[in-house]
Write an enzyme that holds these catalytic residues in place. Sequence first.
Site, PDB file in Angstrom:
ATOM      1  N   LYS A 114      47.454  60.071  46.358  1.00 46.57           N
ATOM      2  CA  LYS A 114      48.601  59.171  45.770  1.00 46.57           C
ATOM      3  C   LYS A 114      49.206  58.301  46.897  1.00 46.57           C
ATOM      4  O   LYS A 114      49.299  57.412  47.025  1.00 46.57           O
ATOM      5  CB  LYS A 114      49.473  59.761  44.760  1.00 46.57           C
ATOM      6  CG  LYS A 114      48.880  59.838  43.568  1.00 46.57           C
ATOM      7  CD  LYS A 114      50.097  60.157  42.525  1.00 46.57           C
ATOM      8  CE  LYS A 114      49.472  60.407  41.116  1.00 46.57           C
ATOM      9  NZ  LYS A 114      50.772  61.168  40.044  1.00 46.57           N
ATOM     10  N   LYS A 194      36.866  60.098  38.367  1.00 43.12           N
ATOM     11  CA  LYS A 194      37.537  60.516  37.139  1.00 43.12           C
ATOM     12  C   LYS A 194      38.384  59.392  36.255  1.00 43.12           C
ATOM     13  O   LYS A 194      38.734  58.471  36.759  1.00 43.12           O
ATOM     14  CB  LYS A 194      38.571  61.424  37.593  1.00 43.12           C
ATOM     15  CG  LYS A 194      39.244  62.375  36.852  1.00 43.12           C
ATOM     16  CD  LYS A 194      40.472  63.071  37.356  1.00 43.12           C
ATOM     17  CE  LYS A 194      41.560  62.206  37.723  1.00 43.12           C
ATOM     18  NZ  LYS A 194      42.597  62.822  37.913  1.00 43.12           N
ATOM     19  N   LYS A 197      44.050  55.970  34.103  1.00 38.62           N
ATOM     20  CA  LYS A 197      44.768  54.827  33.565  1.00 38.62           C
ATOM     21  C   LYS A 197      44.806  53.886  34.866  1.00 38.62           C
ATOM     22  O   LYS A 197      44.538  52.853  34.837  1.00 38.62           O
ATOM     23  CB  LYS A 197      45.952  55.118  33.034  1.00 38.62           C
ATOM     24  CG  LYS A 197      46.859  53.659  32.631  1.00 38.62           C
ATOM     25  CD  LYS A 197      46.432  53.150  31.234  1.00 38.62           C
ATOM     26  CE  LYS A 197      47.003  51.635  31.209  1.00 38.62           C
ATOM     27  NZ  LYS A 197      48.423  51.853  31.445  1.00 38.62           N
TER      28      LYS A 197
HETATM   29  P1  TYM Z   1      48.418  63.446  33.452  1.00 42.83           P
HETATM   30  O1  TYM Z   1      49.478  62.889  33.019  1.00 42.83           O
HETATM   31  O2  TYM Z   1      47.501  62.812  34.882  1.00 42.83           O
HETATM   32  O3  TYM Z   1      47.399  64.038  32.432  1.00 42.83           O
HETATM   33  C1  TYM Z   1      47.532  64.887  31.423  1.00 42.83           C
HETATM   34  C2  TYM Z   1      46.590  65.711  31.094  1.00 42.83           C
HETATM   35  O4  TYM Z   1      45.341  65.207  31.056  1.00 42.83           O
HETATM   36  C3  TYM Z   1      44.353  65.747  31.755  1.00 42.83           C
HETATM   37  N1  TYM Z   1      43.344  64.805  32.399  1.00 42.83           N
HETATM   38  C4  TYM Z   1      42.024  64.870  32.237  1.00 42.83           C
HETATM   39  N2  TYM Z   1      41.285  65.910  31.901  1.00 42.83           N
HETATM   40  C5  TYM Z   1      40.150  65.605  31.867  1.00 42.83           C
HETATM   41  N3  TYM Z   1      39.455  64.485  32.347  1.00 42.83           N
HETATM   42  C6  TYM Z   1      40.198  63.331  32.933  1.00 42.83           C
HETATM   43  N4  TYM Z   1      39.541  62.319  33.528  1.00 42.83           N
HETATM   44  C7  TYM Z   1      41.516  63.593  32.906  1.00 42.83           C
HETATM   45  N5  TYM Z   1      42.768  62.735  33.122  1.00 42.83           N
HETATM   46  C8  TYM Z   1      43.895  63.411  32.820  1.00 42.83           C
HETATM   47  C9  TYM Z   1      45.405  66.296  33.009  1.00 42.83           C
HETATM   48  O5  TYM Z   1      44.531  67.498  33.633  1.00 42.83           O
HETATM   49  C10 TYM Z   1      46.387  66.802  32.142  1.00 42.83           C
HETATM   50  O6  TYM Z   1      46.303  68.215  31.742  1.00 42.83           O
HETATM   51  N6  TYM Z   1      51.112  66.539  36.933  1.00 42.83           N
HETATM   52  C11 TYM Z   1      50.542  66.471  35.349  1.00 42.83           C
HETATM   53  C12 TYM Z   1      51.660  66.370  34.162  1.00 42.83           C
HETATM   54  C13 TYM Z   1      52.498  67.611  34.335  1.00 42.83           C
HETATM   55  C14 TYM Z   1      52.046  69.033  33.693  1.00 42.83           C
HETATM   56  C15 TYM Z   1      53.427  69.630  33.984  1.00 42.83           C
HETATM   57  C16 TYM Z   1      51.065  69.325  33.399  1.00 42.83           C
HETATM   58  C17 TYM Z   1      53.813  67.508  34.682  1.00 42.83           C
HETATM   59  N7  TYM Z   1      54.437  68.857  34.549  1.00 42.83           N
HETATM   60  C18 TYM Z   1      53.343  70.871  33.639  1.00 42.83           C
HETATM   61  C19 TYM Z   1      51.184  70.749  33.114  1.00 42.83           C
HETATM   62  C20 TYM Z   1      52.294  71.458  33.054  1.00 42.83           C
HETATM   63  C21 TYM Z   1      49.853  64.949  35.248  1.00 42.83           C
HETATM   64  O7  TYM Z   1      50.244  63.915  35.963  1.00 42.83           O
HETATM   65  O8  TYM Z   1      49.065  65.023  34.292  1.00 42.83           O
END
Ligand code: TYM
Length: 328
Positions: A114, A194, A197
């Site tokens: 990022k 991967k 969005k």
């Molecule tokens: P975020 O918003 O990017 O994604 C939410 C969830 O979707 C999963 N994910 C994917 N899994 C498989 N293939 C993909 N292409 C893919 N894109 C997204 C992510 O692994 C996630 O589980 N940092 C985290 C948000 C967060 C969080 C937390 C998660 C904040 N606090 C505490 C767990 C526990 C994030 O940006 O997820």
Amino acid sequence: MNTRKRILSGIQPSGTIHIGNYFGAIENWVRLTREYDCFFTIVDLHAITVAYEPALLPKRVFEAALDNMAAGLDPERCTIFVQSHVPEHTELCWLLNCVTPLGELGRMTQFKEKSERERENVTAGLLNYPILQAADILIYKADAVPVGEDQAQHLEFTREVARRFNGRFGDYFPEPATLIGRGARVMGIDGASKMSKSLGNHIGVVEDPDAIWEKLRPAKTDEARKRRSDPGTPDLCNIFSYHKLVTPEGEIQEVVAGCTGATIGCIDCKKIFFKNLMKVLDPIRERRQALEKDPERVREALQEGARKARTIARETLDGAKKLMGLLS
Ligand code: TYM
């Protein structure tokens, strides 16, 4: 007394959920609500660590709630809330800041990626992002965290934060396990990175079916299949990796035979995937349309969720402060 093990997970309010989010995480969340005491949070405070439009944020948060509820998260069976509605997360984040060595933060893959993209605007918030994520999890003393594979490093980091805190102030935080979903790493429609969005290579969960088909039709397949008569290798085809998420076993075998024997073309293969994907997405889209007509229900669920979450968060925070010599 509630003796079920506890789960927490989070999702960014990025405008729309995609099938990577769904098969990597949300599908698993819905299943786990049957066995665990579950907390799910929409992480608006994480969303502001990169450039964003303040006027759009409330809508995005609300839409994330709608999407997740439509995807099967039932507020009667789990606690859904917005991260900033539970200010204890940020207070614990500060305490955890003070046990985390700076060097570890710069090594996080997500930070490196990022900060490369955001060159003009690399904030301290972006660097400290994983500490807030650790606070999100530890404040509920979660036993496990269901996520996609891209979050595995942040969870290893969370366990380290817990170990450091416990080592310094006494055994307090459990080390949460990582639960990876069925679609651990769903690739984007470009087949190159991967699904995400921000890379614009996604298939939205509530996206219009015609728009999804327009993305799928030209999508990359096995490069060896230039003509319909060329045999292919399913394991080299991104569309085949999608099939594994939605297509029943018998039909998968037909796709494999058709591709390796060149009896079906890539378009036929995509049509079969599209049909099976719609079996998963149609009911979600329909539930989404129904929920949109009842925004009050969603708002109430979020308020009630924050109220429940705060009770636990307050108690954990007070315990941590006491151990640190901040509450007498
Ligand atoms: P975020 O918003 O990017 O994604 C939410 C969830 O979707 C999963 N994910 C994917 N899994 C498989 N293939 C993909 N292409 C893919 N894109 C997204 C992510 O692994 C996630 O589980 N940092 C985290 C948000 C967060 C969080 C937390 C998660 C904040 N606090 C505490 C767990 C526990 C994030 O940006 O997820």
